[in-house]
Design a protein around this motif. Sequence first.
Motif, PDB file in Angstrom:
ATOM      1  N   THR A 189       0.836  -1.205   0.000  1.00  0.00           N
ATOM      2  CA  THR A 189       0.000   0.000   0.000  1.00  0.00           C
ATOM      3  C   THR A 189       0.867   1.249   0.000  1.00  0.00           C
ATOM      4  O   THR A 189       0.620   2.200  -0.760  1.00  0.00           O
ATOM      5  CB  THR A 189      -0.937   0.002   1.219  1.00  0.00           C
ATOM      6  N   ALA A 190       1.901   1.236   0.831  1.00  0.00           N
ATOM      7  CA  ALA A 190       2.819   2.378   0.883  1.00  0.00           C
ATOM      8  C   ALA A 190       3.575   2.534  -0.433  1.00  0.00           C
ATOM      9  O   ALA A 190       3.835   3.658  -0.882  1.00  0.00           O
ATOM     10  CB  ALA A 190       3.797   2.200   2.044  1.00  0.00           C
ATOM     11  N   LEU A 191       3.903   1.405  -1.072  1.00  0.00           N
ATOM     12  CA  LEU A 191       4.634   1.452  -2.341  1.00  0.00           C
ATOM     13  C   LEU A 191       3.803   2.132  -3.429  1.00  0.00           C
ATOM     14  O   LEU A 191       4.333   2.913  -4.231  1.00  0.00           O
ATOM     15  CB  LEU A 191       5.014   0.037  -2.782  1.00  0.00           C
ATOM     16  N   ARG A 192       2.520   1.848  -3.472  1.00  0.00           N
ATOM     17  CA  ARG A 192       1.658   2.470  -4.477  1.00  0.00           C
ATOM     18  C   ARG A 192       1.729   3.991  -4.376  1.00  0.00           C
ATOM     19  O   ARG A 192       1.883   4.693  -5.382  1.00  0.00           O
ATOM     20  CB  ARG A 192       0.208   2.013  -4.296  1.00  0.00           C
ATOM     21  N   GLU A 193       1.610   4.482  -3.153  1.00  0.00           N
ATOM     22  CA  GLU A 193       1.656   5.931  -2.956  1.00  0.00           C
ATOM     23  C   GLU A 193       3.038   6.486  -3.269  1.00  0.00           C
ATOM     24  O   GLU A 193       3.170   7.590  -3.805  1.00  0.00           O
ATOM     25  CB  GLU A 193       1.250   6.273  -1.515  1.00  0.00           C
ATOM     26  N   LEU A 194       4.063   5.716  -2.960  1.00  0.00           N
ATOM     27  CA  LEU A 194       5.428   6.166  -3.226  1.00  0.00           C
ATOM     28  C   LEU A 194       5.676   6.300  -4.728  1.00  0.00           C
ATOM     29  O   LEU A 194       6.255   7.293  -5.186  1.00  0.00           O
ATOM     30  CB  LEU A 194       6.431   5.181  -2.618  1.00  0.00           C
ATOM     31  N   ILE A 195       5.216   5.316  -5.512  1.00  0.00           N
ATOM     32  CA  ILE A 195       5.421   5.375  -6.959  1.00  0.00           C
ATOM     33  C   ILE A 195       4.692   6.574  -7.552  1.00  0.00           C
ATOM     34  O   ILE A 195       5.229   7.288  -8.405  1.00  0.00           O
ATOM     35  CB  ILE A 195       4.969   4.054  -7.620  1.00  0.00           C
ATOM     36  N   ARG A 196       3.475   6.815  -7.095  1.00  0.00           N
ATOM     37  CA  ARG A 196       2.746   7.997  -7.570  1.00  0.00           C
ATOM     38  C   ARG A 196       3.500   9.279  -7.197  1.00  0.00           C
ATOM     39  O   ARG A 196       3.610  10.209  -8.005  1.00  0.00           O
ATOM     40  CB  ARG A 196       1.344   8.025  -6.963  1.00  0.00           C
ATOM     41  N   ALA A 197       4.002   9.330  -5.963  1.00  0.00           N
ATOM     42  CA  ALA A 197       4.710  10.520  -5.506  1.00  0.00           C
ATOM     43  C   ALA A 197       5.996  10.732  -6.285  1.00  0.00           C
ATOM     44  O   ALA A 197       6.360  11.873  -6.611  1.00  0.00           O
ATOM     45  CB  ALA A 197       5.013  10.398  -4.008  1.00  0.00           C
ATOM     46  N   VAL A 198       6.692   9.648  -6.602  1.00  0.00           N
ATOM     47  CA  VAL A 198       7.940   9.745  -7.371  1.00  0.00           C
ATOM     48  C   VAL A 198       7.665  10.337  -8.748  1.00  0.00           C
ATOM     49  O   VAL A 198       8.393  11.217  -9.214  1.00  0.00           O
ATOM     50  CB  VAL A 198       8.596   8.353  -7.486  1.00  0.00           C
ATOM     51  N   ARG A 199       6.612   9.861  -9.401  1.00  0.00           N
ATOM     52  CA  ARG A 199       6.281  10.410 -10.711  1.00  0.00           C
ATOM     53  C   ARG A 199       6.004  11.909 -10.621  1.00  0.00           C
ATOM     54  O   ARG A 199       6.487  12.694 -11.442  1.00  0.00           O
ATOM     55  CB  ARG A 199       5.079   9.697 -11.316  1.00  0.00           C
ATOM     56  N   GLY A 200       5.240  12.311  -9.617  1.00  0.00           N
ATOM     57  CA  GLY A 200       4.897  13.714  -9.488  1.00  0.00           C
ATOM     58  C   GLY A 200       6.070  14.591  -9.091  1.00  0.00           C
ATOM     59  O   GLY A 200       6.290  15.662  -9.663  1.00  0.00           O
ATOM     60  N   GLN A 201       6.858  14.126  -8.126  1.00  0.00           N
ATOM     61  CA  GLN A 201       7.950  14.942  -7.604  1.00  0.00           C
ATOM     62  C   GLN A 201       9.121  15.053  -8.568  1.00  0.00           C
ATOM     63  O   GLN A 201       9.732  16.116  -8.701  1.00  0.00           O
ATOM     64  CB  GLN A 201       8.441  14.369  -6.272  1.00  0.00           C
ATOM     65  N   PHE A 202       9.429  13.956  -9.261  1.00  0.00           N
ATOM     66  CA  PHE A 202      10.615  13.928 -10.107  1.00  0.00           C
ATOM     67  C   PHE A 202      10.298  14.042 -11.601  1.00  0.00           C
ATOM     68  O   PHE A 202      11.210  14.097 -12.421  1.00  0.00           O
ATOM     69  CB  PHE A 202      11.426  12.662  -9.835  1.00  0.00           C
ATOM     70  N   GLY A 203       9.016  14.052 -11.933  1.00  0.00           N
ATOM     71  CA  GLY A 203       8.629  14.200 -13.329  1.00  0.00           C
ATOM     72  C   GLY A 203       9.134  13.094 -14.226  1.00  0.00           C
ATOM     73  O   GLY A 203       9.430  13.318 -15.398  1.00  0.00           O
ATOM     74  N   VAL A 204       9.216  11.879 -13.677  1.00  0.00           N
ATOM     75  CA  VAL A 204       9.771  10.757 -14.416  1.00  0.00           C
ATOM     76  C   VAL A 204       8.650   9.902 -14.991  1.00  0.00           C
ATOM     77  O   VAL A 204       7.561   9.789 -14.416  1.00  0.00           O
ATOM     78  CB  VAL A 204      10.688   9.913 -13.491  1.00  0.00           C
ATOM     79  N   THR A 205       8.906   9.329 -16.146  1.00  0.00           N
ATOM     80  CA  THR A 205       7.974   8.391 -16.788  1.00  0.00           C
ATOM     81  C   THR A 205       8.306   6.987 -16.307  1.00  0.00           C
ATOM     82  O   THR A 205       9.479   6.617 -16.237  1.00  0.00           O
ATOM     83  CB  THR A 205       8.112   8.493 -18.317  1.00  0.00           C
ATOM     84  N   ILE A 206       7.287   6.189 -15.985  1.00  0.00           N
ATOM     85  CA  ILE A 206       7.517   4.906 -15.327  1.00  0.00           C
ATOM     86  C   ILE A 206       6.870   3.756 -16.096  1.00  0.00           C
ATOM     87  O   ILE A 206       5.715   3.837 -16.504  1.00  0.00           O
ATOM     88  CB  ILE A 206       6.969   4.927 -13.881  1.00  0.00           C
ATOM     89  N   LEU A 207       7.640   2.686 -16.266  1.00  0.00           N
ATOM     90  CA  LEU A 207       7.136   1.409 -16.773  1.00  0.00           C
ATOM     91  C   LEU A 207       7.491   0.358 -15.746  1.00  0.00           C
ATOM     92  O   LEU A 207       8.660   0.233 -15.370  1.00  0.00           O
ATOM     93  CB  LEU A 207       7.767   1.061 -18.124  1.00  0.00           C
ATOM     94  N   LEU A 208       6.490  -0.378 -15.268  1.00  0.00           N
ATOM     95  CA  LEU A 208       6.778  -1.362 -14.226  1.00  0.00           C
ATOM     96  C   LEU A 208       6.286  -2.746 -14.591  1.00  0.00           C
ATOM     97  O   LEU A 208       5.255  -2.907 -15.227  1.00  0.00           O
ATOM     98  CB  LEU A 208       6.214  -0.918 -12.869  1.00  0.00           C
ATOM     99  N   ILE A 209       7.083  -3.719 -14.179  1.00  0.00           N
ATOM    100  CA  ILE A 209       6.698  -5.132 -14.218  1.00  0.00           C
ATOM    101  C   ILE A 209       6.237  -5.489 -12.816  1.00  0.00           C
ATOM    102  O   ILE A 209       6.900  -5.152 -11.833  1.00  0.00           O
ATOM    103  CB  ILE A 209       7.896  -6.024 -14.595  1.00  0.00           C
ATOM    104  N   GLU A 210       5.109  -6.165 -12.728  1.00  0.00           N
ATOM    105  CA  GLU A 210       4.629  -6.526 -11.404  1.00  0.00           C
ATOM    106  C   GLU A 210       3.670  -7.709 -11.496  1.00  0.00           C
ATOM    107  O   GLU A 210       2.838  -7.777 -12.402  1.00  0.00           O
ATOM    108  CB  GLU A 210       3.935  -5.327 -10.739  1.00  0.00           C
TER     109      GLU A 210
END
Length: 254
Positions: A189-210
């Motif tokens: 649950t914390a990871l989901r919020e962290l990934i969203r925050a990383v995209r917003g804070q760092f302006g990075v595009t993300i592709l994930l395998i999960e």
Amino acid sequence: MPALLDIAGISIAFGGLKAVQDFSLALAPGDLQGLIGPNGAGKTTVFNLLTGVYRSTTGTVRLEGRRLDGLKPHQIARAGVARTFQASRLFGDLTVLDNVRIGCQLRTPFRLLATVLRTSRQVGSERHIRDRSETLLTTFGLAGRRNDLARNLPYGDRRRLEMARALATDPKVLLLDEPAAGMNAQEKTALRELIRAVRGQFGVTILLIEHDMGVVMDICERITVLDYGVTIAVGPPAEIQRDPKVIEAYLGTS
């Protein structure tokens, strides 16, 4: 919107096994997309092709129009593509802080004479690396463990440190290979919020395998599904969940 990362028809075979066949995918700036499929579908192989670990036999990979296929891993990292791995690749005998500082050094050229003479420019560069590393550790909740050896971290902290080190290279595209693997429900649950925050804070595009479908369906806006190296579905989460080919790939036929 024009693609930031444009993957067009890449393939690779190992002997007679076609691990990835004619794979294509486009990431626009700010995208958060998922790549899923059963075990052995070729997902990590795609990441290895994108980061120069393997060389594609067909197709192209372009970042902002620049071809990356054929480049070495460190050249691709410098171009702006960073990744994490399924299995931990941390420097276990270095501190948490030093693991992140190593990532920062990709963007900070060092010259031997300036290092020996401790020029003002050199000192300023080192200060910048330290400050950026501390900011990343704070973002990932690791500031209190900055002096711990990486090998002594709990599993969840190790996964977050890998993400922090990848972001330290200042990437345009971040590839996350099973970031939730081994985490408990609270950590996911914390990871989901962290990934969203990383995209917003760092302006990075993300592709994930999960493999955790709860994580994928919750945070990814678009999903590509692989099965035996072949793309069988592409679309938003709700559409992917209902796709008969995807259901068959995961559950089989009656």
